[in-house]
Design a protein around this motif. Structure first.
Motif, PDB file in Angstrom:
ATOM      1  N   GLY A 393      12.942  23.498  20.385  1.00 37.10           N
ATOM      2  CA  GLY A 393      12.498  24.610  20.791  1.00 37.10           C
ATOM      3  C   GLY A 393      12.048  24.769  22.432  1.00 37.10           C
ATOM      4  O   GLY A 393      11.548  25.756  22.728  1.00 37.10           O
ATOM      5  N   THR A 394      12.225  23.678  22.967  1.00 34.49           N
ATOM      6  CA  THR A 394      11.841  23.827  24.657  1.00 34.49           C
ATOM      7  C   THR A 394      13.077  23.662  25.418  1.00 34.49           C
ATOM      8  O   THR A 394      13.898  22.737  25.368  1.00 34.49           O
ATOM      9  CB  THR A 394      10.871  22.561  24.942  1.00 34.49           C
ATOM     10  OG1 THR A 394       9.686  22.820  23.963  1.00 34.49           O
ATOM     11  CG2 THR A 394      10.556  22.740  26.217  1.00 34.49           C
ATOM     12  N   ASP A 395      13.288  24.716  26.415  1.00 28.87           N
ATOM     13  CA  ASP A 395      14.734  24.670  27.129  1.00 28.87           C
ATOM     14  C   ASP A 395      14.519  23.659  28.385  1.00 28.87           C
ATOM     15  O   ASP A 395      13.204  23.131  28.549  1.00 28.87           O
ATOM     16  CB  ASP A 395      14.957  25.971  27.732  1.00 28.87           C
ATOM     17  CG  ASP A 395      13.965  26.691  28.550  1.00 28.87           C
ATOM     18  OD1 ASP A 395      13.081  25.968  29.296  1.00 28.87           O
ATOM     19  OD2 ASP A 395      13.759  28.003  28.728  1.00 28.87           O
ATOM     20  N   GLY A 396      15.341  23.385  28.884  1.00 31.14           N
ATOM     21  CA  GLY A 396      15.305  22.400  30.075  1.00 31.14           C
ATOM     22  C   GLY A 396      14.113  22.621  31.310  1.00 31.14           C
ATOM     23  O   GLY A 396      13.610  22.055  31.887  1.00 31.14           O
ATOM     24  N   GLY A 397      14.473  23.863  31.703  1.00 38.73           N
ATOM     25  CA  GLY A 397      13.383  24.564  32.621  1.00 38.73           C
ATOM     26  C   GLY A 397      11.941  24.466  32.501  1.00 38.73           C
ATOM     27  O   GLY A 397      11.058  23.897  33.332  1.00 38.73           O
ATOM     28  N   THR A 398      11.629  24.520  31.099  1.00 31.89           N
ATOM     29  CA  THR A 398      10.410  24.485  30.565  1.00 31.89           C
ATOM     30  C   THR A 398       9.847  22.916  30.624  1.00 31.89           C
ATOM     31  O   THR A 398       8.844  22.539  31.102  1.00 31.89           O
ATOM     32  CB  THR A 398      10.197  25.042  29.223  1.00 31.89           C
ATOM     33  OG1 THR A 398      10.345  26.332  29.194  1.00 31.89           O
ATOM     34  CG2 THR A 398       8.678  24.838  28.742  1.00 31.89           C
ATOM     35  N   GLN A 399      10.823  22.142  30.380  1.00 31.88           N
ATOM     36  CA  GLN A 399      10.735  20.650  30.389  1.00 31.88           C
ATOM     37  C   GLN A 399      10.339  20.245  31.824  1.00 31.88           C
ATOM     38  O   GLN A 399       9.472  19.259  32.122  1.00 31.88           O
ATOM     39  CB  GLN A 399      11.684  19.764  29.642  1.00 31.88           C
ATOM     40  CG  GLN A 399      11.620  20.081  27.959  1.00 31.88           C
ATOM     41  CD  GLN A 399      12.660  19.111  27.658  1.00 31.88           C
ATOM     42  OE1 GLN A 399      14.009  19.527  27.430  1.00 31.88           O
ATOM     43  NE2 GLN A 399      12.263  18.177  27.038  1.00 31.88           N
TER      44      GLN A 399
END
Length: 461
Positions: A393-399
């Motif tokens: 549920g976490t996109d690359g930008g958030t990571q």
């Protein structure tokens, strides 16, 4: 190294104790570089996870004690996590002697200790930044992003860049400027630099030479068997670049990656001669502008694959003592890529690495990148597969933001770090590393951009 289930056997040419460093997944914290305490040679096997838990316990408690003595205040959650970790570690030691006993207790101990280490790192950076802010109402650290000429190009991109940074690193890739041997094209570089100057941004020029395969001229293969001719070509390019851009650049980044094995195999002496040659050329032609040298993978991960490689710290120390007038050191870190990457570590380990490099007595410029996406990146000039930890549920930008923010805070807390450079501005424009931009391929801001804009508003000159 040999693995034959269930035993991992490590052999070395020298007979002495040593530590094992291993990248392991740690619960929902993702991959972490863990280390044992010092282990002596033994015919009897060690329990891997018990020893890794012991190493985590030592690092958490030892560093907390050092920083407490220096005045750091730690919260109750840190102490509670350490107590829980110690209890599970003792359980794992008890279980170790039971044949076939699963390593659950040791794995739980590792997670407790790593969470405690995260709390320790957060307390250190928060209190250090607050202390520094009391001394300097506006912190003078230079914060920049690297751009590939002629970027940034669009008006939207330029406006966002000016709001975020007080400097820019304009990459001067040899392969782009001297695409044909002896024919130089500085038009794109001048366009970027002129825009930076017009908008009050300090300019870091370089690296002049980046020893990665796709960043070197395509015609270089004809010189790889003749080192003297190669050295002459490198110095000629550095000379021409400094002559063209002198007076427009506030800091020269002379070279990057000489300590690692790039497309051309260099021994220690050859790497040193190139570094000295570039530094001497820059200092001779532009003595009034500071010049630095950058080092890739400053933790030295590549040494595990290159037995005869050059230690980054020893190489830097030799240059620092050379009397060539080097003004500082650059550290290049790329996290969560499959090639030429820095292994993921806690903020505490990252902070201690910066402290080790600061013992050389020179200011540091840290050049760091983390991908904000995955898959093919059509605008990357040196593409590499990304390796972001799986997070439901976490996109690359958030990571990207979750990984980078604690590290950037740690850098801001360090007086020895005079410049922080984010490796890549926009994925919508030509750039070097895959998906590293603060703007995605559609020009949409990633979450890390807002953090950096707030950072400038709250702390920077």
């Amino acid at each position: 190294m040999k693995y034959q289930a269930p035993r991992l056997t490590l052999s070395r040419a020298i007979h002495s104790s040593g530590k094992l460093h291993l990248v392991c997944p740690v619960g929902d914290l993702g991959p972490r570089t863990l280390s044992t305490c010092s282990l002596r040679e033994s015919p009897e096997p060690y329990s891997l996870f018990v020893e890794l838990a012991r190493g985590c316990c030592y690092r958490a408690q030892n560093q907390a004690d050092i920083w407490r003595r220096a005045g750091l205040t730690l919260d109750k959650q840190f102490d509670q996590l350490v107590r829980q970790g110690v209890q599970r570690f003792l359980d794992s030691v008890r279980d170790r002697d039971r044949k076939g006993s699963p390593p659950e207790a040791a794995l739980e101990a590792i997670e407790f200790f790593e969470r405690a280490i995260d709390r320790l790192g957060d307390s250190y950076t928060t209190q250090s930044i607050a202390f520094r802010k009391r001394q300097e109402p506006r912190i003078g650290t230079m914060v920049a992003a690297s751009v590939l000429p002629p970027g940034p190009t669009s008006e939207t991109s330029r406006d966002a860049f000016k709001q975020t940074f007080n400097a820019a690193m304009v990459r001067l890739n040899w392969g782009d400027i001297e695409n044909d041997h002896g024919r130089y094209d500085f038009d794109a570089a001048k366009q970027s630099i002129d825009w930076c100057i017009e908008n009050g941004l300090r300019v870091v020029g370089g690296p002049l030479i980046d020893f990665r395969t796709r960043l070197m001229p395509h015609w270089l293969y004809v010189l790889e068997d003749n080192f003297e001719t190669l050295l002459t070509a490198i110095i000629q390019f550095a000379e021409q670049t400094v002559k063209e851009l002198k007076g427009k650049v506030h800091l020269w980044n002379c070279a990057s990656g000489l300590n690692t094995q790039g497309p051309i195999r260099l021994d220690d002496e050859q790497a040193m001669r190139i570094a000295v040659g570039i530094l001497q050329t820059v200092r001779r032609l532009d003595p009034g502008t500071p010049a630095i040298m950058s080092f890739d993978q400053p933790f030295g991960e590549y040494l595990s694959r290159e037995r005869n490689g050059i230690s980054p710290l020893h190489f830097a120390d030799a240059l620092a003592r050379s009397g060539l007038g080097m003004a500082g050191l650059g550290l290049d870190l790329r996290y969560h890529y499959r090639d030429d990457h820095t292994d993921p570590r806690s903020v505490v380990d990252f902070s201690l690495m910066i402290d080790r490099w600061s013992t050389l007595g020179l200011p540091l410029m840290v050049h760091m990148g983390v991908p904000g996406g995955s898959g093919i990146d059509p605008n990357a000039t040196a593409p590499s597969d990304t390796n972001l930890p799986a997070a439901s549920g976490t996109d690359g930008g958030t990571q990207q933001s979750e990984i980078a923010v604690p590290l950037l805070k740690a850098l801001l807390a360090k007086h020895c770090v005079h410049a922080i450079v984010w490796d890549g501005w926009s994925d919508a424009e030509p750039h070097v590393n895959s998906h590293s931009g603060l703007l995605d391929v559609g020009g949409k801001p990633r979450p890390l951009l807002s953090f950096l804009q707030q950072l400038r508003q709250d702390y920077l000159c």
